[in-house]
Scaffold this motif. Sequence first.
Motif, PDB file in Angstrom:
ATOM      1  N   ILE A 235       0.578  -1.400  -0.356  1.00 46.91           N
ATOM      2  CA  ILE A 235      -0.064  -0.452   0.242  1.00 46.91           C
ATOM      3  C   ILE A 235       0.519   1.261  -0.147  1.00 46.91           C
ATOM      4  O   ILE A 235       1.628   1.217   0.593  1.00 46.91           O
ATOM      5  CB  ILE A 235      -0.960   0.120   1.187  1.00 46.91           C
ATOM      6  CG1 ILE A 235      -2.167  -1.302   1.331  1.00 46.91           C
ATOM      7  CG2 ILE A 235      -1.977   1.528   1.032  1.00 46.91           C
ATOM      8  CD1 ILE A 235      -2.829  -1.357   2.340  1.00 46.91           C
ATOM      9  N   LYS A 236       0.593   2.264  -0.883  1.00 43.63           N
ATOM     10  CA  LYS A 236       1.128   3.179  -0.847  1.00 43.63           C
ATOM     11  C   LYS A 236       0.349   4.392  -1.194  1.00 43.63           C
ATOM     12  O   LYS A 236      -0.504   4.791  -1.659  1.00 43.63           O
ATOM     13  CB  LYS A 236       2.074   3.312  -2.967  1.00 43.63           C
ATOM     14  CG  LYS A 236       3.293   2.571  -2.510  1.00 43.63           C
ATOM     15  CD  LYS A 236       4.151   2.333  -3.943  1.00 43.63           C
ATOM     16  CE  LYS A 236       3.411   2.177  -4.898  1.00 43.63           C
ATOM     17  NZ  LYS A 236       4.134   2.107  -6.357  1.00 43.63           N
TER      18      LYS A 236
ATOM     19  N   LEU B 184      -1.561  -3.202  10.266  1.00 39.04           N
ATOM     20  CA  LEU B 184      -0.549  -3.837   9.115  1.00 39.04           C
ATOM     21  C   LEU B 184       1.062  -2.712  10.216  1.00 39.04           C
ATOM     22  O   LEU B 184       2.198  -2.964  10.161  1.00 39.04           O
ATOM     23  CB  LEU B 184      -0.783  -2.471   8.443  1.00 39.04           C
ATOM     24  CG  LEU B 184      -1.426  -4.096   7.020  1.00 39.04           C
ATOM     25  CD1 LEU B 184      -2.114  -2.673   6.136  1.00 39.04           C
ATOM     26  CD2 LEU B 184      -0.889  -5.818   7.424  1.00 39.04           C
ATOM     27  N   GLU B 185       0.116  -1.349  10.351  1.00 38.51           N
ATOM     28  CA  GLU B 185       1.755  -0.569  11.053  1.00 38.51           C
ATOM     29  C   GLU B 185       0.947   0.682  11.459  1.00 38.51           C
ATOM     30  O   GLU B 185      -0.153   1.465  11.416  1.00 38.51           O
ATOM     31  CB  GLU B 185       3.234   0.074   9.879  1.00 38.51           C
ATOM     32  CG  GLU B 185       3.610   0.613  10.516  1.00 38.51           C
ATOM     33  CD  GLU B 185       5.195   0.541   8.715  1.00 38.51           C
ATOM     34  OE1 GLU B 185       6.017   1.482   8.835  1.00 38.51           O
ATOM     35  OE2 GLU B 185       4.852  -0.281   8.058  1.00 38.51           O
TER      36      GLU B 185
ATOM     37  N   ALA C 117       1.711  -5.533   3.456  1.00 41.07           N
ATOM     38  CA  ALA C 117       0.221  -6.990   3.678  1.00 41.07           C
ATOM     39  C   ALA C 117       0.321  -8.005   3.017  1.00 41.07           C
ATOM     40  O   ALA C 117       0.906  -8.237   2.109  1.00 41.07           O
ATOM     41  CB  ALA C 117      -0.457  -5.340   3.554  1.00 41.07           C
ATOM     42  N   ALA C 118      -0.251  -8.463   3.822  1.00 43.93           N
ATOM     43  CA  ALA C 118      -0.621 -10.245   3.504  1.00 43.93           C
ATOM     44  C   ALA C 118      -2.084 -10.175   4.695  1.00 43.93           C
ATOM     45  O   ALA C 118      -1.777  -9.637   5.465  1.00 43.93           O
ATOM     46  CB  ALA C 118       0.634 -11.005   4.325  1.00 43.93           C
TER      47      ALA C 118
ATOM     48  N   ILE D  94      -2.635   0.098  -3.841  1.00 43.81           N
ATOM     49  CA  ILE D  94      -2.485  -0.837  -3.404  1.00 43.81           C
ATOM     50  C   ILE D  94      -2.165  -1.723  -4.898  1.00 43.81           C
ATOM     51  O   ILE D  94      -2.195  -2.023  -6.239  1.00 43.81           O
ATOM     52  CB  ILE D  94      -3.327  -1.333  -2.518  1.00 43.81           C
ATOM     53  CG1 ILE D  94      -3.052  -2.784  -2.123  1.00 43.81           C
ATOM     54  CG2 ILE D  94      -4.798  -1.411  -3.320  1.00 43.81           C
ATOM     55  CD1 ILE D  94      -4.141  -3.288  -1.285  1.00 43.81           C
ATOM     56  N   GLU D  95      -0.905  -2.743  -4.567  1.00 40.71           N
ATOM     57  CA  GLU D  95      -0.362  -3.775  -5.527  1.00 40.71           C
ATOM     58  C   GLU D  95       0.486  -4.345  -5.046  1.00 40.71           C
ATOM     59  O   GLU D  95       0.453  -4.704  -4.286  1.00 40.71           O
ATOM     60  CB  GLU D  95       0.317  -2.795  -6.677  1.00 40.71           C
ATOM     61  CG  GLU D  95       1.688  -2.394  -5.861  1.00 40.71           C
ATOM     62  CD  GLU D  95       2.783  -1.529  -6.520  1.00 40.71           C
ATOM     63  OE1 GLU D  95       2.573  -0.668  -7.499  1.00 40.71           O
ATOM     64  OE2 GLU D  95       3.877  -1.061  -5.810  1.00 40.71           O
ATOM     65  N   GLU D  96       0.347  -6.344  -6.103  1.00 38.57           N
ATOM     66  CA  GLU D  96       0.864  -6.853  -5.298  1.00 38.57           C
ATOM     67  C   GLU D  96       2.358  -6.301  -4.939  1.00 38.57           C
ATOM     68  O   GLU D  96       2.364  -5.992  -6.161  1.00 38.57           O
ATOM     69  CB  GLU D  96       0.421  -8.161  -6.468  1.00 38.57           C
ATOM     70  CG  GLU D  96       0.512  -9.418  -6.199  1.00 38.57           C
ATOM     71  CD  GLU D  96      -0.024 -10.695  -7.474  1.00 38.57           C
ATOM     72  OE1 GLU D  96       1.059 -11.481  -7.219  1.00 38.57           O
ATOM     73  OE2 GLU D  96      -0.850 -10.416  -7.657  1.00 38.57           O
TER      74      GLU D  96
END
Length: 186
Positions: A78-79, A109-110, A126-127, A156-158
Motif C-alpha cells: 500500500i503506497k 499493519l503499521e 501487507a498479507a 495497492i498493488e501486488e
Amino acid sequence: SETFYIGMPDTIPQFYNFDTEENYRTWRMLDNNNDYERWQRKLVDEKWSASFTASESDADDWLISVPLLLEKGKTYRIKFLAVCDFSFLTPSLEICLCKNGSDTDTIRLEELQIKDTNFKKKNVVAAVPETGPYSIGFHCNTTTLGAMISLTEIMIEEYTDYDLEAVSLDANLNPIATKEYVYTVQ
C-alpha cells in the motif's frame, strides 16, 4: 460518508485519489468517539486529499476504502502520500486491512508518526490470512490535539521482495569476485 459499498470487490492493482467529490464519497468515514470531527475532502498543497483535524478532543476516526479482493499467499504494498499540516504536531496514523469493511475486524499493519510538512510517500506491506474482501483502513487514533493529517494518491498493488544475485564484470567482461553491490529493485 455513512454509505456502505454494495457490489463486487475491486481487483488489484488499484489507485485512489480524491480529485473529485465522487471519488471521495466512495470512502467510508467513521467517527468512533462521536466528536463530530471526521475526515473531509480538502485541497492541500495543490492536491485534493482526505484530511482529518482533531481540534477539540482525542481522535478515533477511520477512513475506509471500498472492498478489495486480496488473496492468501500473496503480498501487497500500500503506497500513499501523507502530510502533517503543522510542523509542531506529530499525529499518529494506523494503517490496517479491514475485513468486510469493518473497523472491528482488522489486521493492524503499521502505525506511523506523520511528521512531514510536505507530502511524503509512505509504503506499507501487507498479507492476509485468507482470500476475501478487505478494505484499506486509515485510523487516526492520536491524542495530539490539533492533529492534522492529509492523505492522497493511495495505491495497492501486488508486491514481491526480490533477493537477486548478480556478477560484477570489469571492462574485459571478467568477473570481479572481490566486489559486492546492493541494489534495490522497485
